[in-house]
Design a protein around this motif. Structure first.
Motif, mmCIF file in Angstrom:
data_model
loop_
_atom_site.group_PDB
_atom_site.id
_atom_site.type_symbol
_atom_site.label_atom_id
_atom_site.label_comp_id
_atom_site.label_asym_id
_atom_site.label_seq_id
_atom_site.Cartn_x
_atom_site.Cartn_y
_atom_site.Cartn_z
ATOM 1 N N ASP A 162 4.831 -5.866 2.292
ATOM 2 C CA ASP A 162 4.259 -6.749 2.612
ATOM 3 C C ASP A 162 4.787 -7.314 3.927
ATOM 4 O OD1 ASP A 162 2.204 -7.018 0.520
ATOM 5 O OD2 ASP A 162 3.445 -8.379 -0.697
ATOM 6 N N ASP A 163 6.062 -7.222 4.043
ATOM 7 C CA ASP A 163 6.743 -7.685 5.115
ATOM 8 C C ASP A 163 6.857 -6.467 6.461
ATOM 9 O OD1 ASP A 163 8.640 -5.985 4.157
ATOM 10 O OD2 ASP A 163 10.272 -7.599 3.862
ATOM 11 N N GLY A 221 0.820 -1.339 0.034
ATOM 12 C CA GLY A 221 0.100 0.132 0.180
ATOM 13 C C GLY A 221 0.917 1.146 -0.006
ATOM 14 N N ALA A 222 0.347 2.292 -0.596
ATOM 15 C CA ALA A 222 1.243 3.365 -0.593
ATOM 16 C C ALA A 222 0.076 4.864 -0.634
ATOM 17 C CB ALA A 222 1.976 3.706 -2.079
ATOM 18 N N VAL A 223 0.658 5.956 -0.142
ATOM 19 C CA VAL A 223 -0.029 7.291 -0.244
ATOM 20 C C VAL A 223 0.445 8.177 -0.717
ATOM 21 C CG1 VAL A 223 0.292 7.862 2.018
ATOM 22 C CG2 VAL A 223 -1.793 8.664 1.048
ATOM 23 N N VAL A 224 0.265 9.390 -1.465
ATOM 24 C CA VAL A 224 0.792 10.171 -1.923
ATOM 25 C C VAL A 224 0.404 11.470 -1.553
ATOM 26 C CG1 VAL A 224 1.458 11.442 -4.209
ATOM 27 C CG2 VAL A 224 1.522 9.118 -4.123
ATOM 28 N N ARG A 243 -3.068 4.849 8.921
ATOM 29 C CA ARG A 243 -3.721 3.606 9.732
ATOM 30 C C ARG A 243 -4.014 2.647 8.758
ATOM 31 N NH1 ARG A 243 -7.460 4.013 14.732
ATOM 32 N NH2 ARG A 243 -6.019 2.627 15.897
ATOM 33 N N ARG A 244 -4.720 3.030 7.618
ATOM 34 C CA ARG A 244 -5.053 1.989 6.591
ATOM 35 C C ARG A 244 -3.755 1.163 6.116
ATOM 36 N NH1 ARG A 244 -8.956 6.251 4.049
ATOM 37 N NH2 ARG A 244 -10.856 5.949 5.365
ATOM 38 N N LEU A 245 -2.469 1.950 5.840
ATOM 39 C CA LEU A 245 -1.500 1.345 5.372
ATOM 40 C C LEU A 245 -0.710 0.336 6.293
ATOM 41 C CD1 LEU A 245 0.434 4.451 3.808
ATOM 42 C CD2 LEU A 245 -0.883 2.568 2.596
#
Length: 139
Positions: free
Chosen positions: A76-77, A61-64, A130-132
């Motif tokens: 993933d890890d 997951g990522a956010v910009v 938090r979602r990440l």
């Protein structure tokens, strides 16, 4: 010298002045373009930079940030990396969750890397982060 200018062709003087103005505008435009930071294009671009830096880890997951200046990705890890554009390329740096904090303007990441400094994710809030975060496994 003033007499020589008085005898000079007005068209030649005007042409030289126009040329000088164009050179000055060109230099100014180049300076402005170099200072302008190109935004991070997409989540995929940020993920590719992190996967290349961490070698073998896959981004889950990522956010910009809203302004495209910075990004945060989680693998993933459970590894976390901050991303920022440096020139024509994206630079990723692994960080800890402790270096990610919420501010009134968004999220601030203290990378500890002098090339990157602090990375601000404008418009990103604690819920987005938090979602990440990796999910706790049920036991």
């Amino acid at each position: 010298m003033i007499a020589a200018l008085a005898d000079a062709d007005p068209l030649a003087i005007g042409g030289a002045a126009a040329l000088a103005a164009l050179v000055a505008i060109g230099i100014g435009w180049t300076t402005i373009r170099r200072r302008r930071v190109e935004p991070i294009g997409s989540l995929e671009d940020a993920a590719d930079a992190v996967e290349a830096m961490l070698g073998g880890s896959r981004v889950s997951g990522a956010v910009v940030g809203a302004d495209g200046i910075g990004a945060l990705a989680v693998t993933d890890d459970g590894r976390v990396a901050a991303v920022k554009r440096r020139g024509d390329r994206l630079i990723a740096h692994e960080v800890t969750w402790r270096s990610v904090r919420s501010t009134a303007a968004g999220i601030l990441i203290e990378t500890g890397d002098p090339r990157l400094g602090e990375i601000a994710l404008a418009g990103v809030n604690a819920l987005d982060i938090r979602r990440l975060a990796p999910k706790a496994k049920n036991r």
